[in-house]
Design an enzyme around this catalytic site. Structure first.
Site, PDB file in Angstrom:
ATOM      1  N   GLY A 132      33.071  26.734  31.225  1.00 21.66           N
ATOM      2  CA  GLY A 132      33.971  26.126  30.010  1.00 21.66           C
ATOM      3  C   GLY A 132      32.648  26.213  28.958  1.00 21.66           C
ATOM      4  O   GLY A 132      33.107  26.242  27.533  1.00 21.66           O
TER       5      GLY A 132
ATOM      6  N   LYS B 151      28.588  25.568  41.606  1.00 21.13           N
ATOM      7  CA  LYS B 151      27.891  24.788  40.934  1.00 21.13           C
ATOM      8  C   LYS B 151      27.227  23.928  42.066  1.00 21.13           C
ATOM      9  O   LYS B 151      26.116  23.055  41.806  1.00 21.13           O
ATOM     10  CB  LYS B 151      28.821  23.980  39.934  1.00 21.13           C
TER      11      LYS B 151
ATOM     12  N   LYS C 286      27.816  19.637  36.859  1.00 19.68           N
ATOM     13  CA  LYS C 286      27.647  20.547  35.628  1.00 19.68           C
ATOM     14  C   LYS C 286      26.626  19.971  34.765  1.00 19.68           C
ATOM     15  O   LYS C 286      25.926  20.482  34.137  1.00 19.68           O
ATOM     16  CB  LYS C 286      28.950  20.755  34.993  1.00 19.68           C
TER      17      LYS C 286
HETATM   18  N1  LIG Z   1      38.556  29.320  40.913  1.00 20.26           N
HETATM   19  C1  LIG Z   1      37.954  28.858  39.570  1.00 20.26           C
HETATM   20  O1  LIG Z   1      38.348  28.917  38.828  1.00 20.26           O
HETATM   21  C2  LIG Z   1      36.348  28.785  39.648  1.00 20.26           C
HETATM   22  C3  LIG Z   1      35.763  28.279  38.549  1.00 20.26           C
HETATM   23  C4  LIG Z   1      34.287  28.355  38.422  1.00 20.26           C
HETATM   24  C5  LIG Z   1      33.533  28.620  39.636  1.00 20.26           C
HETATM   25  N2  LIG Z   1      34.229  28.820  40.848  1.00 20.26           N
HETATM   26  C6  LIG Z   1      33.565  28.936  41.966  1.00 20.26           C
HETATM   27  O2  LIG Z   1      33.496  30.351  42.199  1.00 20.26           O
HETATM   28  C7  LIG Z   1      33.476  30.472  43.906  1.00 20.26           C
HETATM   29  C8  LIG Z   1      34.759  31.103  44.455  1.00 20.26           C
HETATM   30  O3  LIG Z   1      35.977  30.456  44.266  1.00 20.26           O
HETATM   31  P1  LIG Z   1      37.377  31.000  44.391  1.00 20.26           P
HETATM   32  O4  LIG Z   1      38.349  30.108  43.830  1.00 20.26           O
HETATM   33  O5  LIG Z   1      37.209  32.461  44.136  1.00 20.26           O
HETATM   34  O6  LIG Z   1      37.559  30.894  46.085  1.00 20.26           O
HETATM   35  P2  LIG Z   1      38.396  31.362  47.020  1.00 20.26           P
HETATM   36  O7  LIG Z   1      39.838  31.794  46.297  1.00 20.26           O
HETATM   37  O8  LIG Z   1      38.578  30.412  47.980  1.00 20.26           O
HETATM   38  O9  LIG Z   1      37.764  32.615  47.556  1.00 20.26           O
HETATM   39  C9  LIG Z   1      36.735  32.746  48.513  1.00 20.26           C
HETATM   40  C10 LIG Z   1      36.445  34.284  49.019  1.00 20.26           C
HETATM   41  O10 LIG Z   1      35.354  34.091  49.752  1.00 20.26           O
HETATM   42  C11 LIG Z   1      35.570  34.637  51.264  1.00 20.26           C
HETATM   43  N3  LIG Z   1      34.872  34.062  52.211  1.00 20.26           N
HETATM   44  C12 LIG Z   1      34.948  32.567  52.671  1.00 20.26           C
HETATM   45  N4  LIG Z   1      33.998  32.585  53.537  1.00 20.26           N
HETATM   46  C13 LIG Z   1      33.442  33.672  53.872  1.00 20.26           C
HETATM   47  C14 LIG Z   1      32.488  34.322  54.737  1.00 20.26           C
HETATM   48  N5  LIG Z   1      32.081  33.509  55.442  1.00 20.26           N
HETATM   49  N6  LIG Z   1      32.206  35.520  54.915  1.00 20.26           N
HETATM   50  C15 LIG Z   1      32.782  36.524  53.963  1.00 20.26           C
HETATM   51  N7  LIG Z   1      33.509  36.189  53.073  1.00 20.26           N
HETATM   52  C16 LIG Z   1      34.065  34.657  52.945  1.00 20.26           C
HETATM   53  C17 LIG Z   1      37.077  34.603  51.507  1.00 20.26           C
HETATM   54  O11 LIG Z   1      37.579  35.499  52.182  1.00 20.26           O
HETATM   55  P3  LIG Z   1      39.288  35.990  52.563  1.00 20.26           P
HETATM   56  O12 LIG Z   1      39.917  35.941  51.422  1.00 20.26           O
HETATM   57  O13 LIG Z   1      39.200  36.804  53.527  1.00 20.26           O
HETATM   58  O14 LIG Z   1      39.501  34.528  53.118  1.00 20.26           O
HETATM   59  C18 LIG Z   1      37.748  34.743  50.004  1.00 20.26           C
HETATM   60  O15 LIG Z   1      37.916  35.814  49.522  1.00 20.26           O
HETATM   61  C19 LIG Z   1      33.409  28.844  44.315  1.00 20.26           C
HETATM   62  O16 LIG Z   1      31.831  28.702  44.542  1.00 20.26           O
HETATM   63  C20 LIG Z   1      34.005  28.117  43.230  1.00 20.26           C
HETATM   64  O17 LIG Z   1      33.452  26.783  43.113  1.00 20.26           O
HETATM   65  C21 LIG Z   1      35.615  28.895  40.817  1.00 20.26           C
END
Ligand SMILES: NC(=O)c1ccc[n+]([C@@H]2O[C@H](COP(=O)([O-])OP(=O)(O)OC[C@H]3O[C@@H](n4cnc5c(N)ncnc54)[C@H](OP(=O)(O)O)[C@@H]3O)[C@@H](O)[C@H]2O)c1
Length: 417
Positions: free
Chosen positions: A126, A97, A198
């Site tokens: 949401g 976001k 948002k």
């Molecule tokens: N979590 C939620 O409920 C939610 C809801 C809405 C939106 N979002 C958005 O969705 C996005 C992802 O969120 P998340 O919760 O899934 O994050 P997360 O659990 O921290 O996962 C991030 C992933 O990105 C990989 N990564 C990070 N830096 C990297 C790089 N330089 N090169 C390659 N891979 C890299 C990490 O690799 P490793 O696993 O190998 O460390 C990990 O697999 C964010 O922008 C977040 O704001 C999340």
């Protein structure tokens, strides 16, 4: 024709999207590559080893990949991935976001110029179902006049837990962290910044413009005490963190702040980490949605809808225009207020406060004097009738200088529509 997809990030959200793509849930799309940072990390399920890579730049320029799903979290990397992938001729989906709210202009302009798709339903999980609705509304005769929404599940979980379990803010925050609803650094959520991102995206969508508006007022929930939750309950209200967009004429009045709201209203009834949104058009027709605002599968489902649009070659729904949205001065708005004063326990206190209010045309709806726990001051809770925001703050500046006032006054708007 089958399109190949690469997912950048195999974290919380990535795992859900990868799982659904790997199961072949989107006709016309095939999962080809998954990029991670730490390949040795255990994952919730196994993929063919050749599918996993750390070579992000190679993947976003690979000629045999047509679609990039960006889920890395780090905003700098995310913006770089999205813009480079678009320039490399890929369609892109992101859930970040921050980059859509702050760099949406360059991302949407680049995509429009190159005829590429950008999906961003995952940035406002949401209320992602609204994206079609908003697009329709833009085209129809009735303008959207007001949006009020709970857009941050963490804050709503904290406020709900304080209300239901009589926990302090710190206890409710720790509980949210234990349950995985709040990050170790929860400031973006509890300070209202996530809600503001948002709102910015929604503001662009409803006005069909890629140009981000200027700064608008943002208040979080860090100052809400259990005492306020209890007094609000006595007065017949819940406390919620809301984002509001009001567009009476040309200007938009936009703000994020906690409110006292009736528990039987749509927003007032939303519990836990859910999100909710209420929309009113200029004809007075109101509709609303309640849905989970985050989490692996709710976010993955929003992202999959973008991917279905790409697979079916539908038109992207991002804003196309570039008009600047003038922001209205919220000092001009009329609100009712909840005020909690900390005053010395002596006679004549109420008269001194009322005297200042009287000079600013602020009149009181209720006054509750409470027994104090401190020897230094007692709480006095007041609610006002509608008063202009600017007048209210000016009167409080004067009141807070009176000797009878012993701690900063708590001010929360009352939201009744
Ligand atoms: N979590 C939620 O409920 C939610 C809801 C809405 C939106 N979002 C958005 O969705 C996005 C992802 O969120 P998340 O919760 O899934 O994050 P997360 O659990 O921290 O996962 C991030 C992933 O990105 C990989 N990564 C990070 N830096 C990297 C790089 N330089 N090169 C390659 N891979 C890299 C990490 O690799 P490793 O696993 O190998 O460390 C990990 O697999 C964010 O922008 C977040 O704001 C999340």
């Amino acid at each position: 024709m089958m399109k190949n997809v690469a997912v950048i990030g195999f974290g919380n959200v990535g795992a859900g999207v990868i799982e659904l793509l790997w199961q072949g849930r989107v006709a016309g799309l095939a999962l080809k590559k998954v990029v991670v940072k730490h390949p040795e990390k255990p994952r919730p399920f196994e993929l063919p080893p050749a599918m996993l890579t750390t070579e992000i730049s190679k993947v976003i320029s690979a000629p045999d990949i047509q679609v990039i799903v960006e889920l890395v979290g780090d905003a700098k990397v995310a913006a770089e991935v999205v813009l480079t992938a678009l320039k490399n001729g890929k369609d892109v989906v992101t859930a970040n976001k921050l980059i859509i709210a702050e760099k949406g202009d360059s991302i949407f302009t680049t995509a429009a110029k190159l005829g590429r798709f950008v999906g961003f339903r995952g940035t406002f999980v949401g209320c992602h179902s609204l994206i079609h609705e908003l697009n329709e509304a833009r085209l129809s005769a009735s303008r959207i006049k007001r949006i009020s929404a709970i857009l941050n599940g963490t804050s709503n979980y904290i406020l709900s837990t304080m209300t239901k379990e009589a926990k302090s803010f710190d206890e409710a925050l720790s509980e949210a962290q234990r349950q995985g609803y709040a990050e170790q650094d929860p400031s973006q959520d509890i300070d209202g910044i996530d809600t503001a991102y948002k709102l910015r995206i929604l503001l662009g969508l409803i006005n069909d413009t890629r140009r981000p508006p200027g700064n608008f007022p943002i208040e979080g929930i860090g100052g809400i005490t259990l005492q306020d939750i209890r007094y609000a309950d006595e007065l017949g209200y819940r406390i919620k963190l809301v984002g509001v967009i009001e567009q009476p004429e040309k200007a938009a009045f936009v703000r994020v702040h906690p409110v006292l709201i009736p528990p039987d209203s749509l927003l007032g009834s939303v519990e836990g980490n859910n999100n909710a949104i209420e929309i009113e058009d200029e004809l007075g027709v109101t509709s609303g949605w309640v849905a989970p605002g985050a989490g692996r599968y709710p976010t993955s489902v929003a992202i999959i809808k973008d991917l279905v649009d790409i697979a079916q070659e539908r038109k992207p729904l991002f804003p196309q225009g570039d008009a600047l949205i003038p922001l209205g001065d919220i000092g001009e708005l009329q609100n009712r207020y909840y005020l909690r004063f900390s005053v010395v326990d002596q006679s004549g206190v109420l008269a001194q406060i009322c005297n200042v209010f009287w000079q600013y045309n602020a009149s009181l709806a209720t006054v509750m004097q409470k027994e104090g726990r401190s020897r230094d001051f007692v709480p006095v809770v007041m609610t006002t009738y509608p008063v202009k925001e600017r007048d209210l703050w000016q009167s409080l500046t004067e009141i807070n200088q009176l000797e009878i006032i012993k701690a900063p006054t708590q001010v929360i708007r009352i939201y009744e529509r």
